[in-house]
Write a protein that holds these residues in place. Structure first.
Motif, PDB file in Angstrom:
ATOM      1  N   ALA A  16      -2.210 -14.564 -23.636  1.00  0.00           N
ATOM      2  CA  ALA A  16      -1.147 -13.175 -24.191  1.00  0.00           C
ATOM      3  C   ALA A  16      -1.356 -12.601 -22.616  1.00  0.00           C
ATOM      4  O   ALA A  16      -0.335 -12.474 -22.396  1.00  0.00           O
ATOM      5  CB  ALA A  16      -2.088 -12.169 -24.819  1.00  0.00           C
ATOM      6  N   SER A  20       2.541 -12.887 -20.884  1.00  0.00           N
ATOM      7  CA  SER A  20       3.422 -10.933 -20.950  1.00  0.00           C
ATOM      8  C   SER A  20       3.503 -11.567 -19.370  1.00  0.00           C
ATOM      9  O   SER A  20       5.150 -10.914 -19.150  1.00  0.00           O
ATOM     10  CB  SER A  20       2.188 -10.312 -21.180  1.00  0.00           C
ATOM     11  OG  SER A  20       1.768  -9.897 -22.639  1.00  0.00           O
ATOM     12  N   LEU A  75       6.268 -24.105 -31.341  1.00  0.00           N
ATOM     13  CA  LEU A  75       6.984 -23.021 -32.492  1.00  0.00           C
ATOM     14  C   LEU A  75       6.474 -21.820 -32.049  1.00  0.00           C
ATOM     15  O   LEU A  75       6.542 -20.580 -31.892  1.00  0.00           O
ATOM     16  CB  LEU A  75       6.527 -23.826 -33.528  1.00  0.00           C
ATOM     17  CG  LEU A  75       8.306 -24.975 -33.905  1.00  0.00           C
ATOM     18  CD1 LEU A  75       7.845 -25.217 -35.402  1.00  0.00           C
ATOM     19  CD2 LEU A  75       9.269 -24.652 -33.759  1.00  0.00           C
ATOM     20  N   ALA A  76       4.966 -21.941 -32.423  1.00  0.00           N
ATOM     21  CA  ALA A  76       4.200 -20.751 -32.140  1.00  0.00           C
ATOM     22  C   ALA A  76       4.082 -19.979 -30.668  1.00  0.00           C
ATOM     23  O   ALA A  76       4.750 -18.955 -30.376  1.00  0.00           O
ATOM     24  CB  ALA A  76       2.941 -21.196 -32.330  1.00  0.00           C
ATOM     25  N   MET A  78       7.241 -20.128 -28.667  1.00  0.00           N
ATOM     26  CA  MET A  78       8.308 -19.230 -28.827  1.00  0.00           C
ATOM     27  C   MET A  78       8.146 -18.619 -29.210  1.00  0.00           C
ATOM     28  O   MET A  78       8.996 -17.217 -28.397  1.00  0.00           O
ATOM     29  CB  MET A  78       9.295 -20.259 -29.219  1.00  0.00           C
ATOM     30  CG  MET A  78       9.672 -20.330 -30.441  1.00  0.00           C
ATOM     31  SD  MET A  78      10.613 -21.789 -31.326  1.00  0.00           S
ATOM     32  CE  MET A  78      10.483 -21.089 -33.215  1.00  0.00           C
ATOM     33  N   ALA A  79       7.822 -18.098 -30.464  1.00  0.00           N
ATOM     34  CA  ALA A  79       8.310 -17.286 -30.823  1.00  0.00           C
ATOM     35  C   ALA A  79       6.939 -15.591 -30.303  1.00  0.00           C
ATOM     36  O   ALA A  79       7.795 -14.442 -30.077  1.00  0.00           O
ATOM     37  CB  ALA A  79       7.736 -17.133 -32.210  1.00  0.00           C
ATOM     38  N   LEU A  80       5.571 -16.343 -29.677  1.00  0.00           N
ATOM     39  CA  LEU A  80       4.663 -15.614 -28.763  1.00  0.00           C
ATOM     40  C   LEU A  80       6.113 -15.028 -27.158  1.00  0.00           C
ATOM     41  O   LEU A  80       6.297 -13.859 -27.662  1.00  0.00           O
ATOM     42  CB  LEU A  80       3.703 -15.990 -28.625  1.00  0.00           C
ATOM     43  CG  LEU A  80       2.626 -16.065 -29.592  1.00  0.00           C
ATOM     44  CD1 LEU A  80       1.640 -16.862 -29.314  1.00  0.00           C
ATOM     45  CD2 LEU A  80       2.069 -14.927 -30.157  1.00  0.00           C
ATOM     46  N   ALA A  82       9.129 -14.881 -26.864  1.00  0.00           N
ATOM     47  CA  ALA A  82      10.352 -13.810 -27.658  1.00  0.00           C
ATOM     48  C   ALA A  82      10.397 -12.524 -27.806  1.00  0.00           C
ATOM     49  O   ALA A  82      10.191 -11.942 -27.707  1.00  0.00           O
ATOM     50  CB  ALA A  82      11.292 -14.148 -28.624  1.00  0.00           C
ATOM     51  N   LEU A  83       8.457 -12.361 -28.289  1.00  0.00           N
ATOM     52  CA  LEU A  83       7.852 -10.951 -28.554  1.00  0.00           C
ATOM     53  C   LEU A  83       7.643 -10.242 -27.423  1.00  0.00           C
ATOM     54  O   LEU A  83       7.711  -9.420 -27.590  1.00  0.00           O
ATOM     55  CB  LEU A  83       6.249 -10.988 -30.044  1.00  0.00           C
ATOM     56  CG  LEU A  83       6.701 -11.807 -31.113  1.00  0.00           C
ATOM     57  CD1 LEU A  83       5.347 -12.214 -31.783  1.00  0.00           C
ATOM     58  CD2 LEU A  83       7.687 -10.370 -31.739  1.00  0.00           C
ATOM     59  N   ALA A  84       7.312 -11.134 -26.921  1.00  0.00           N
ATOM     60  CA  ALA A  84       6.679 -10.588 -25.414  1.00  0.00           C
ATOM     61  C   ALA A  84       7.748 -10.651 -24.531  1.00  0.00           C
ATOM     62  O   ALA A  84       7.775  -9.164 -23.458  1.00  0.00           O
ATOM     63  CB  ALA A  84       5.550 -11.865 -24.695  1.00  0.00           C
ATOM     64  N   GLU A  86      10.756  -8.831 -25.661  1.00  0.00           N
ATOM     65  CA  GLU A  86      11.276  -8.238 -26.743  1.00  0.00           C
ATOM     66  C   GLU A  86      10.100  -6.740 -25.787  1.00  0.00           C
ATOM     67  O   GLU A  86      10.825  -5.745 -26.457  1.00  0.00           O
ATOM     68  CB  GLU A  86      10.997  -8.170 -28.280  1.00  0.00           C
ATOM     69  CG  GLU A  86      11.940  -8.780 -28.533  1.00  0.00           C
ATOM     70  CD  GLU A  86      11.168  -9.081 -30.525  1.00  0.00           C
ATOM     71  OE1 GLU A  86      10.522  -8.865 -30.392  1.00  0.00           O
ATOM     72  OE2 GLU A  86      12.851 -10.415 -30.706  1.00  0.00           O
ATOM     73  N   SER A  94      14.514 -16.715 -30.212  1.00  0.00           N
ATOM     74  CA  SER A  94      13.269 -18.369 -30.167  1.00  0.00           C
ATOM     75  C   SER A  94      14.400 -19.507 -31.256  1.00  0.00           C
ATOM     76  O   SER A  94      15.380 -19.028 -32.382  1.00  0.00           O
ATOM     77  CB  SER A  94      12.215 -17.697 -30.657  1.00  0.00           C
ATOM     78  OG  SER A  94      11.826 -17.583 -31.993  1.00  0.00           O
TER      79      SER A  94
END
Lengths: 402, 402
Positions: A16, A20, A75-76, A78-80, A82-84, A86, A94
């Motif tokens: 994480a 970030s 896939l995991a 890319m989503a993480l 995008a969340l970071a 955001e 993503s």
């Protein structure tokens, strides 16, 4: 406003905190007014973990299902990512390989990108979004998920940069660029500012291990400007492009490759066509032969020595032993304790004395040269494996000083 | 040849051993000459782990990216299950939600299935393949990944069974069917062979926790025969269908729900419209009210009591306190230590004496009834929470004996 593709490898997004941190790099690029497409690998050891899981339920997994499983790592990621982004207030979205329009052939496990439908990518960029694309994967014409094999995320990034006609494709790794030698062997190795595609291809195939050849070949084909740089330091990296200022550095790097073996076919009868039969036999068995040295004939026989990848050595010895009679050779010798040390540089062609400077450095270091091979931008020598590091250091000193 | 949809939850596929075990169940079904479509959830605690990862990079994740992340759990499961079946020599192919043609609306996190394009599914079944579909997920009209919310894999299974006109939809869980009471409270609870959709809906909403209501509602709507059974025991489970033989069991189950609170609005002025204003206020704030008891008026005031979900209790108290004057009420009392105990059965409507038998059992056990609510197939009573288990046991004994 430039369009920049940024690729981050598994160690750059391992947890994480790093996700970030990388999101910060991406946000900075976006805030400077650029359109940004990001390609991410799976986190850290995820891919190894997925392979282990597959092995547990099936030691001989089909490549289609293995691809379906492996693709989940990216896939995991890319989503993480995008969340970071955001969280930093950035507009990010993503896209998986198929969502990003990355179409491939059906060679599961080592698929080739056949085309990229950029419509959705363009739409998201036009909306002002940072687009995060899952690396390493695409979709074939049957709507099955494929993966691109080793170094696949680099290939994804270069393919996207080519399809989008990007201004720059940045490959973030855990080293901050391409060096004139491995800094672990030569502490005062110099970071190279610019290098040509061809030089980079030679360095990669010689074991410099920074970029995979497929992505460099694709970058060369579509004239994509690459930059290799570190996600940790923030320093400028190495630009890979078509033409560089050759005056700046005569040679771009000194490398070694110890994963090779020297095979000698001794006492080969000195007849026309024997060498051809020997090497076509190896080609038939998909063995790549590198440096070849054919001795001058003596007593109606000659010796043929050549190097192969270490993993192929046993098979080559077996093939030659089995066909000793038809090939007309007396004995087969295999020496795995050899190393290939090479210098690479597009400038050496037009500058006399590069080879002699290299050989002089090796001679002064008292290192025996077993074989030599040259190309327009490369000189390689085969030496004893235990002298490889000493050789790299000596050659580097000769060209760049202490 | 029947077409059977089998769904396996997270605990049934928690590790390699269980995946292989479940593959054996699927293989047996296939070997018996059936066409088989399998829906899998994410392994064990994967979904929780993914949520934790998202929280680490963004405590307030967007639902689109959270869906993209969450969907990876089922993608890994489906590929592993296909690999485990391949190992058993079975022809298997995994399909993600979008590959299986599962289209949804765009309500990320709680999407509704809008249609299923069965073309690929039919093709794979026609080829003789066992088709493994990732549960819990679909794709919306923008080609974004959506998830179906809680119990989503059950919904996937029922929706696929409906779209494929399957003969049976088997929901494998860690219990081997629907029981007349929670076996942890009533050790001699009886497994029910058959239950109607309506009975199952009442039991689910009352906390029986076997099937999610959405999947039962969908099964009822499309007349899909459901079977709830265990992936561990191999025993026959409970069939859920439109009509069952009511003679077999007068009531189908006794359940309790302790996640409720009783709210009492005291001294409400006895004017027309006050109750309406109170409940429309709660409806505006999306609070569901369950049992309502309006006391007989006295001194020009009355008391209104009702139950709400425990999680809503604090908000309801706050809303009523704030509007004490406009609603004309003296005080608000909240009692969280209550439980709703219910009996469910389609047969009770036509059989007199069911309610009195229930009340008699509670009376003999010395349990005070605070409120009563009845429907065509259900009788619920509100009692003190600490007496809930005793009440369930007493009622069960009255209807089924020791």
């Amino acid at each position: 406003m430039a369009l920049i593709v940024q690729k981050f490898g598994g160690s750059s997004v391992a947890d994480a905190q790093r996700v970030s941190h990388v999101a910060g790099i991406i946000a900075n690029t976006y805030r400077q007014g650029n359109q940004v497409v990001v390609v991410v690998s799976a986190q850290g050891k995820t891919t190894d973990h997925l392979i282990a899981q597959a092995q547990e339920v099936n030691p001989n997994p089909s490549k289609r299902e293995l691809d379906a499983l492996m693709a989940t790592g990216e896939l995991a990621s890319m989503a993480l990512m995008a969340l970071a982004l955001e969280r930093l207030g950035m507009p990010a979205i993503s896209l998986s390989g198929w969502q990003a329009g990355i179409h491939t052939d059906s060679t599961h496990g080592a698929a080739r990108v056949s085309r990229i439908d950029t419509e959705r990518l363009r739409n998201e960029l036009d909306k002002g979004n940072i687009v995060i694309v899952a690396g390493f994967q695409g979709v074939n014409k049957y709507e099955d998920i494929t993966t691109l094999g080793r170094g696949g995320s680099d290939t994804s990034a270069v393919a996207l940069a080519a399809a989008l006609n990007a201004d720059l494709c940045q490959i973030y790794t855990d080293v901050d660029g391409v060096y004139t030698a491995d800094p672990r062997i030569v502490p005062n190795a110099i970071k190279i500012d610019e290098i040509t595609y061809d030089e980079m291809l030679e360095l990669a195939s010689l074991g410099a291990n920074v970029l995979h050849n497929r992505s460099v070949e694709m970058a060369k084909k579509y004239n994509v400007n690459l930059e290799v740089l570190s996600s940790m330091t923030g320093a400028e990296g190495t630009i890979v492009k078509e033409v560089t200022d050759v005056e700046k550095l005569l040679i771009k790097g000194v490398t070694k490759d110890v994963n090779i073996a020297r095979i000698s076919a001794m006492g080969v009868s000195d007849q026309p066509g024997i060498a051809f039969r020997l090497f076509s036999l190896l080609a038939k068995h998909k063995v790549s032969v590198d440096i070849i040295l054919q001795s001058v004939g003596r007593d109606g026989t000659q010796d043929i020595s050549f190097t192969v990848a270490a993993k192929d050595a046993d098979e080559v010895v077996r093939l030659l032993e089995e066909r000793k009679d038809t090939l007309g050779l007396k004995s087969v010798i295999c020496d795995p304790n050899v190393a290939k040390v090479s210098i690479v540089g597009a400038g050496m062609e037009t500058h006399a004395g590069v080879a002699s400077k290299m050989f002089e450095a090796l001679g002064e270091a008292n290192i025996n040269i077993q074989m030599i091979a040259t190309s327009e931008i490369k000189i390689s020598v085969l030496i004893a494996e235990e002298e490889a590091n000493k050789a790299v250091a000596a050659i580097h000193r000769a060209f760049y000083g202490e």
